[in-house]
Motif scaffolding. Sequence first.
Motif, PDB file in Angstrom:
ATOM      1  N   LEU A 115     114.735  45.022 127.493  1.00  0.00           N
ATOM      2  CA  LEU A 115     113.754  43.970 127.746  1.00  0.00           C
ATOM      3  C   LEU A 115     112.653  44.417 128.695  1.00  0.00           C
ATOM      4  O   LEU A 115     111.567  43.850 128.710  1.00  0.00           O
ATOM      5  N   LYS A 116     112.942  45.409 129.500  1.00  0.00           N
ATOM      6  CA  LYS A 116     111.978  45.861 130.501  1.00  0.00           C
ATOM      7  C   LYS A 116     112.152  47.355 130.711  1.00  0.00           C
ATOM      8  O   LYS A 116     113.270  47.869 130.687  1.00  0.00           O
ATOM      9  N   LYS A 117     111.045  48.065 130.929  1.00  0.00           N
ATOM     10  CA  LYS A 117     111.116  49.508 131.164  1.00  0.00           C
ATOM     11  C   LYS A 117     110.039  49.944 132.134  1.00  0.00           C
ATOM     12  O   LYS A 117     108.905  49.453 132.083  1.00  0.00           O
ATOM     13  N   GLU A 118     110.402  50.850 133.021  1.00  0.00           N
ATOM     14  CA  GLU A 118     109.450  51.498 133.903  1.00  0.00           C
ATOM     15  C   GLU A 118     109.496  52.990 133.593  1.00  0.00           C
ATOM     16  O   GLU A 118     110.528  53.637 133.734  1.00  0.00           O
ATOM     17  N   ASP A 119     108.380  53.536 133.133  1.00  0.00           N
ATOM     18  CA  ASP A 119     108.347  54.921 132.681  1.00  0.00           C
ATOM     19  C   ASP A 119     108.437  55.921 133.816  1.00  0.00           C
ATOM     20  O   ASP A 119     107.900  55.712 134.911  1.00  0.00           O
ATOM     21  N   SER A 120     109.099  57.027 133.515  1.00  0.00           N
ATOM     22  CA  SER A 120     109.157  58.162 134.437  1.00  0.00           C
ATOM     23  C   SER A 120     107.777  58.802 134.537  1.00  0.00           C
ATOM     24  O   SER A 120     107.000  58.788 133.579  1.00  0.00           O
ATOM     25  N   PRO A 121     107.433  59.379 135.687  1.00  0.00           N
ATOM     26  CA  PRO A 121     106.130  60.048 135.819  1.00  0.00           C
ATOM     27  C   PRO A 121     106.065  61.375 135.080  1.00  0.00           C
ATOM     28  O   PRO A 121     104.982  61.949 134.938  1.00  0.00           O
ATOM     29  N   TYR A 122     107.200  61.877 134.608  1.00  0.00           N
ATOM     30  CA  TYR A 122     107.205  63.150 133.891  1.00  0.00           C
ATOM     31  C   TYR A 122     106.486  63.019 132.553  1.00  0.00           C
ATOM     32  O   TYR A 122     106.529  61.975 131.905  1.00  0.00           O
ATOM     33  N   ARG A 123     105.839  64.104 132.142  1.00  0.00           N
ATOM     34  CA  ARG A 123     105.054  64.099 130.916  1.00  0.00           C
ATOM     35  C   ARG A 123     105.935  63.855 129.698  1.00  0.00           C
ATOM     36  O   ARG A 123     105.594  63.085 128.808  1.00  0.00           O
ATOM     37  N   VAL A 124     107.072  64.515 129.649  1.00  0.00           N
ATOM     38  CA  VAL A 124     108.010  64.316 128.541  1.00  0.00           C
ATOM     39  C   VAL A 124     108.934  63.169 128.911  1.00  0.00           C
ATOM     40  O   VAL A 124     109.691  63.263 129.879  1.00  0.00           O
ATOM     41  N   GLN A 125     108.879  62.078 128.144  1.00  0.00           N
ATOM     42  CA  GLN A 125     109.645  60.893 128.475  1.00  0.00           C
ATOM     43  C   GLN A 125     110.657  60.566 127.381  1.00  0.00           C
ATOM     44  O   GLN A 125     110.628  61.141 126.285  1.00  0.00           O
ATOM     45  N   LEU A 126     111.525  59.618 127.686  1.00  0.00           N
ATOM     46  CA  LEU A 126     112.563  59.226 126.735  1.00  0.00           C
ATOM     47  C   LEU A 126     111.988  58.458 125.561  1.00  0.00           C
ATOM     48  O   LEU A 126     110.952  57.796 125.672  1.00  0.00           O
ATOM     49  N   LEU A 127     112.694  58.536 124.437  1.00  0.00           N
ATOM     50  CA  LEU A 127     112.302  57.751 123.271  1.00  0.00           C
ATOM     51  C   LEU A 127     112.914  56.363 123.387  1.00  0.00           C
ATOM     52  O   LEU A 127     113.766  55.960 122.592  1.00  0.00           O
ATOM     53  N   SER A 128     112.483  55.619 124.394  1.00  0.00           N
ATOM     54  CA  SER A 128     112.953  54.247 124.589  1.00  0.00           C
ATOM     55  C   SER A 128     111.738  53.357 124.783  1.00  0.00           C
ATOM     56  O   SER A 128     110.687  53.811 125.229  1.00  0.00           O
ATOM     57  N   HIS A 129     111.877  52.108 124.439  1.00  0.00           N
ATOM     58  CA  HIS A 129     110.776  51.174 124.578  1.00  0.00           C
ATOM     59  C   HIS A 129     111.323  49.754 124.605  1.00  0.00           C
ATOM     60  O   HIS A 129     112.470  49.498 124.215  1.00  0.00           O
ATOM     61  N   ILE A 130     110.509  48.831 125.060  1.00  0.00           N
ATOM     62  CA  ILE A 130     110.914  47.431 125.089  1.00  0.00           C
ATOM     63  C   ILE A 130     111.169  46.946 123.668  1.00  0.00           C
ATOM     64  O   ILE A 130     110.366  47.174 122.768  1.00  0.00           O
ATOM     65  N   GLY A 131     112.318  46.308 123.476  1.00  0.00           N
ATOM     66  CA  GLY A 131     112.689  45.822 122.144  1.00  0.00           C
ATOM     67  C   GLY A 131     113.562  46.779 121.365  1.00  0.00           C
ATOM     68  O   GLY A 131     114.103  46.405 120.316  1.00  0.00           O
ATOM     69  N   ARG A 132     113.707  47.988 121.843  1.00  0.00           N
ATOM     70  CA  ARG A 132     114.537  48.969 121.138  1.00  0.00           C
ATOM     71  C   ARG A 132     116.011  48.576 121.220  1.00  0.00           C
ATOM     72  O   ARG A 132     116.486  48.079 122.227  1.00  0.00           O
ATOM     73  N   ARG A 133     116.721  48.809 120.130  1.00  0.00           N
ATOM     74  CA  ARG A 133     118.150  48.548 120.070  1.00  0.00           C
ATOM     75  C   ARG A 133     118.914  49.865 120.029  1.00  0.00           C
ATOM     76  O   ARG A 133     118.555  50.759 119.267  1.00  0.00           O
ATOM     77  N   ASN A 134     119.942  49.965 120.853  1.00  0.00           N
ATOM     78  CA  ASN A 134     120.816  51.131 120.856  1.00  0.00           C
ATOM     79  C   ASN A 134     122.266  50.675 120.792  1.00  0.00           C
ATOM     80  O   ASN A 134     122.590  49.576 121.267  1.00  0.00           O
ATOM     81  N   PRO A 135     123.150  51.479 120.223  1.00  0.00           N
ATOM     82  CA  PRO A 135     124.571  51.114 120.186  1.00  0.00           C
ATOM     83  C   PRO A 135     125.131  50.979 121.594  1.00  0.00           C
ATOM     84  O   PRO A 135     124.992  51.889 122.414  1.00  0.00           O
ATOM     85  N   ALA A 136     125.778  49.851 121.860  1.00  0.00           N
ATOM     86  CA  ALA A 136     126.219  49.547 123.227  1.00  0.00           C
ATOM     87  C   ALA A 136     127.327  50.469 123.721  1.00  0.00           C
ATOM     88  O   ALA A 136     127.385  50.788 124.913  1.00  0.00           O
ATOM     89  N   HIS A 137     128.206  50.908 122.828  1.00  0.00           N
ATOM     90  CA  HIS A 137     129.387  51.654 123.275  1.00  0.00           C
ATOM     91  C   HIS A 137     129.075  53.045 123.793  1.00  0.00           C
ATOM     92  O   HIS A 137     129.896  53.646 124.480  1.00  0.00           O
ATOM     93  N   CYS A 138     127.873  53.576 123.497  1.00  0.00           N
ATOM     94  CA  CYS A 138     127.565  54.931 123.956  1.00  0.00           C
ATOM     95  C   CYS A 138     126.327  54.985 124.847  1.00  0.00           C
ATOM     96  O   CYS A 138     125.698  56.025 124.984  1.00  0.00           O
ATOM     97  N   THR A 139     125.980  53.854 125.459  1.00  0.00           N
ATOM     98  CA  THR A 139     124.884  53.812 126.412  1.00  0.00           C
ATOM     99  C   THR A 139     125.393  53.248 127.734  1.00  0.00           C
ATOM    100  O   THR A 139     126.300  52.411 127.755  1.00  0.00           O
ATOM    101  N   ALA A 140     124.812  53.677 128.831  1.00  0.00           N
ATOM    102  CA  ALA A 140     125.255  53.209 130.142  1.00  0.00           C
ATOM    103  C   ALA A 140     125.023  51.714 130.306  1.00  0.00           C
ATOM    104  O   ALA A 140     125.856  51.001 130.871  1.00  0.00           O
ATOM    105  N   SER A 141     123.886  51.232 129.798  1.00  0.00           N
ATOM    106  CA  SER A 141     123.604  49.794 129.881  1.00  0.00           C
ATOM    107  C   SER A 141     124.652  48.993 129.127  1.00  0.00           C
ATOM    108  O   SER A 141     125.179  47.994 129.634  1.00  0.00           O
ATOM    109  N   GLY A 142     124.930  49.435 127.915  1.00  0.00           N
ATOM    110  CA  GLY A 142     125.908  48.722 127.095  1.00  0.00           C
ATOM    111  C   GLY A 142     127.290  48.720 127.720  1.00  0.00           C
ATOM    112  O   GLY A 142     127.968  47.685 127.762  1.00  0.00           O
ATOM    113  N   GLN A 143     127.709  49.864 128.208  1.00  0.00           N
ATOM    114  CA  GLN A 143     129.038  49.960 128.822  1.00  0.00           C
ATOM    115  C   GLN A 143     129.139  49.101 130.085  1.00  0.00           C
ATOM    116  O   GLN A 143     130.185  48.510 130.357  1.00  0.00           O
ATOM    117  N   ALA A 144     128.030  49.014 130.843  1.00  0.00           N
ATOM    118  CA  ALA A 144     128.037  48.219 132.069  1.00  0.00           C
ATOM    119  C   ALA A 144     128.206  46.735 131.781  1.00  0.00           C
ATOM    120  O   ALA A 144     128.746  45.991 132.601  1.00  0.00           O
TER     121      ALA A 144
END
Length: 261
Positions: A115-144
């Motif tokens: 729902l919310k993201k703050e980008d890293s200052p590094y030039r190469v960033q993650l392939l994540s964005h607001i609204g993106r869906r990821n499988p919960a069982h293998c992500t830190a957010s999902g597991q938490a």
Amino acid sequence: MSRTTNSSLTNALRILKSFSIDHPELTLSEIAEVVGVSKSTACRLIQTLESEGFIYQNMNFNTYRLGSSVLALSNTVVDQLAILKETTHFLKQLTAQTGESSHIAILDNNEVIYLKKEDSPYRVQLLSHIGRRNPAHCTASGQAILAFKKPTTIEKLFERDLGKVTQYSITSLPKLQQLLATVRTRGYSISKGEYIEGIVSVGAPIYNKKNQVFAAVSVAGPKKRMLPDLQKIVDNVVFTSNNITKYVQAHVKDVDIETFI
């Protein structure tokens, strides 16, 4: 409501959900394949959605994309989720402390939605964005978040399959339950390459006024940057989750929180 009407509504909603930032435009054939219906059925449903402004046809390329009615609804949702506006400075501070991208996510069935993201200052960033869906069982957010669900709920969410995304993904329900018990005890989760190899993420739960976990805050980045300072990053993520929880419990009405659950 008849079974046919209910099925049509379900398929229409599936069509809307088939669009994403990664796939903003789709052909009729692609829509029919994703939803699992014939092209004639897909065409009929698209025409209905188009008449209500939920889908727009790009005549130049004979593709479809989401229409202005979806934008109007999304703006309404954002206005209802008052907490998102108030968490910006928490995420900015977390990213400044860790140097990595930070997120707030909620659980939707067996997936997390960012729902919310703050980008890293590094030039190469993650392939994540607001609204993106990821499988919960293998992500830190999902597991938490999953760690604070009942074991029977976890069984229902993953009764079909624990998808293997990388070689490090958990594919056994007993192992997932064991991991979640550990996360629940220590109060944070660490995912090392379970969703994207070479990426490490740390997540911690956020509680509402009823002391229920409804969301999670996380930080993710390349393991070469994350692992040397992992404990410091864990401390920062947990500190941030505690501060967001305190803010939510002190200032956000229950009706706003219920939107997440």
